[in-house]
Each structure stands twice: as C-alpha cells, then as structure tokens.
Design an enzyme around this catalytic site. Structure first.
Site, PDB file in Angstrom:
ATOM      1  N   LEU A  18       0.654  -1.887   0.090  1.00 43.35           N
ATOM      2  CA  LEU A  18       0.302  -0.262  -0.033  1.00 43.35           C
ATOM      3  C   LEU A  18       0.524   1.556  -0.066  1.00 43.35           C
ATOM      4  O   LEU A  18       1.621   1.514   0.882  1.00 43.35           O
ATOM      5  CB  LEU A  18      -1.159  -0.172   0.903  1.00 43.35           C
ATOM      6  CG  LEU A  18      -1.378  -1.483   1.278  1.00 43.35           C
ATOM      7  CD1 LEU A  18      -2.728  -1.046   2.796  1.00 43.35           C
ATOM      8  CD2 LEU A  18      -2.312  -2.019   0.036  1.00 43.35           C
ATOM      9  N   CYS A  19       1.113   2.431  -1.208  1.00 41.35           N
ATOM     10  CA  CYS A  19       1.864   3.299  -1.079  1.00 41.35           C
ATOM     11  C   CYS A  19       3.268   3.210  -1.567  1.00 41.35           C
ATOM     12  O   CYS A  19       3.572   2.708  -1.890  1.00 41.35           O
ATOM     13  CB  CYS A  19       1.255   4.027   0.131  1.00 41.35           C
ATOM     14  SG  CYS A  19       1.078   5.755  -0.259  1.00 41.35           S
ATOM     15  N   THR A  20       3.914   3.485   0.008  1.00 37.81           N
ATOM     16  CA  THR A  20       5.535   3.872  -0.006  1.00 37.81           C
ATOM     17  C   THR A  20       5.602   2.131   0.362  1.00 37.81           C
ATOM     18  O   THR A  20       7.081   1.858   0.168  1.00 37.81           O
ATOM     19  CB  THR A  20       5.986   4.507   0.930  1.00 37.81           C
ATOM     20  OG1 THR A  20       5.012   3.817   2.055  1.00 37.81           O
ATOM     21  CG2 THR A  20       5.663   6.168   0.249  1.00 37.81           C
TER      22      THR A  20
END
Length: 308
Positions: free
Chosen positions: A96-98
């Site tokens: 998720l994301c970074t």
C-alpha cells in the site's frame, strides 16, 4: 478463512494502517492481523501512536501479506526476510502506497511493473532501476505481486483483492460498507495536481449515483449534464477533475463492472447481461469484457461465478 497479514513499517500514516482493517472487515471471510518488527507502540506521521501487538510471526501461513508504510526509508532486515519467505511460500504479496519501497528492498519487484504514490515514483525508479515503475496508475499486478499508489488507491487495491477472492458482489458490498466508490480499474490515472471541483465545490457524485441506477439506459452526455444541471462542457471538465476520466469513459467502466457482477452472481443469458449493463449486445459485451480482463463472457463466468 482467508488470512491477511499487514506488516507495518514506520514511518507510516495512521490512515494507511486502518485501510486493511476497514476494507477486509468481513470477519466471516477474512482474518486480519496487523504486525510489525518490534511490537508495541508504533509512531505514525502526523497522528497518534498505533499499538501493534503482533510480531512478524503473524505473517506465517497468511494467504495475503501487505507491506504498509516506510515512506521510502530502509526497512528492518527481518521484515525483508519475512517477506521473501512469505513470497517463496506462495503468499499473495501486495503493498500500500510507499510499501512498494519495502517490496523493492526485498528484491520482490525486480523485473516487474510496480507503482507507488506519484510524488515518490521517480525516487523509486532511480533507486531501483530493475523495476518498471508506472507512476500514472492506481495499482498494478505483475507475477502475483500487487502495488498501489496513495491512500485512496490503496483502498482500490484492497477491494480488487476482495473481488479476486470472492467476486464483484462481495467487493461492492465492502465498498458500500466503507462508504467508498465501487472498484476502480487499476489502469485509471492517479490524481496528480488535480484541482478541487470548481463552482462552489459542487460535486457530481449525485449524478454518478443516478447514472449507476440507470446503466441499462443509453445515457448520453446531454442526459448526464441535464441531471447535473450544467452544460456538457462543464460536466466534462468537472467529471475529469473528480474522477480522472471523461464521462463516457467512466460510464463504460461502470457498465463493464455491472456486467462482471451479473456474470458472477446470476445465470442470465448473455443478451440480458448486455442489456442490463447497458452494453447493448452480446458482441459489445464480449468486446469490452475481453478488452478489460482478457476473457470472453463465458470464460469469465466459468472462472468467477459466485452464486449465493
């Protein structure tokens, strides 16, 4: 029961920690464990500490493992080892994301397509040249490994995973429970420097909701503009600002989504599926479904039927 392990790697946003718990909240289908390398209070960016009680042993036996956080910083070696072990054991791996930086550090994205928040995509590509970074998509899958862009896109990815597990009806129910939009296609553009909806902040959400209730009709730009009480030009501009798509592109995505749900949850013949989804004819249904998922309607129904 499908076990999901979300491994938290500081620095992390408290919202990102909550996404797996919120989206995979159906306890009859998912057992969600949040874990970290050092159990206890985990500081979050701009928010309160989050108490994470489970260590990395919670990843053992998980069907899906999510890497959450890191902000692009170095992840603990034990986290990287645990991720490699989970991948080697056949777990579905996602970020998720970074969290994509964590998977990259573990070497799990080498030679694969991947994405992350658009603001850090160039950094990911520069630091890990073996990765084919796609900065302009919501989420991407390559070889059974999934990566997503920022917060909203992380929700989209989790809903997509539910759809893969249990079908469109269950994924859409999860979206309604979380009060978010139905599953958006991963290839949709990230919202990069998109302005807020103009004219007193007016949203076209009511018009989109109305369109979803009338997908079986041959809706036109004039129909949508009439419902929103704006000009076609204003409708098109606002639609793109709010969704990243033109009105007709958005309609086509929703029609294909409706067709997929009908194929998964009913035994309607193909002409009725095409009619009720607004795609018109079985030939049109076949064309657009194959273009989206690479399967004919018959093959899709055989692969993804979720009756009852």
């Amino acid at each position: 029961m499908h076990r999901v392990a979300a491994v938290i790697v500081p620095p992390v946003l408290s919202f990102d920690v909550s996404i797996p718990l919120m989206v995979f909240g159906d306890e009859s289908r998912y057992d969600v464990r949040v874990c970290t390398a050092r159990p206890g209070p985990v500081p979050t960016v701009g928010g309160p500490d989050v108490l994470v009680r489970d260590g990395l042993d919670a990843m053992e036996g998980a069907h899906t493992v999510l890497a959450v956080g890191s902000g692009g910083e170095a992840a603990p070696p034990e986290v990287l080892d645990a991720l490699r072990k989970a991948a080697a054991g056949g777990a579905r791996i996602a970020s998720l994301c970074t969290g994509a930086f964590v998977l990259a550090q573990a070497g799990l994205l080498d030679g694969r397509r991947a994405t992350t928040h658009w603001g850090l995509a160039a950094d990911l590509a520069a630091r890990f040249p073996a990765i084919d970074v796609r900065p302009d998509v919501l989420f991407v899958e390559d070889g059974g490994i999934f990566t997503s862009a920022g917060a909203a896109a992380a929700i989209d990815l989790c809903l997509h995973l539910i759809r893969l597990d249990y079908g469109a009806a269950v994924a859409n129910a999860a979206a309604r429970l979380a009060v978010v939009s139905p599953v958006r296609p991963g290839g949709q553009a990230q919202f990069i420097e998109t302005p807020l909806p103009p004219e007193r902040g007016t949203s076209l959400a009511p018009t989109r909701a109305w369109a979803l209730e009338h997908l079986d009709r041959p809706l036109t730009l004039a129909d949508l503009a009439g419902h929103a009480r704006v000009s076609v030009r204003t409708l098109t501009r606002r639609f793109h600002a709010e969704t990243g798509l033109s009105p007709l592109q958005w309609l086509l995505h929703r029609r294909v989504d409706r067709a997929r749900e009908l194929l998964e949850t009913t035994e309607l013949p193909m002409d009725q599926v095409a009619e009720k989804s607004g795609l018109g004819s079985p030939d049109s249904l076949r064309k657009h479904l194959a273009g989206r998922v690479g399967l004919t309607p018959t093959a899709y129904r055989a692969s993804f039927t979720r009756m009852g």
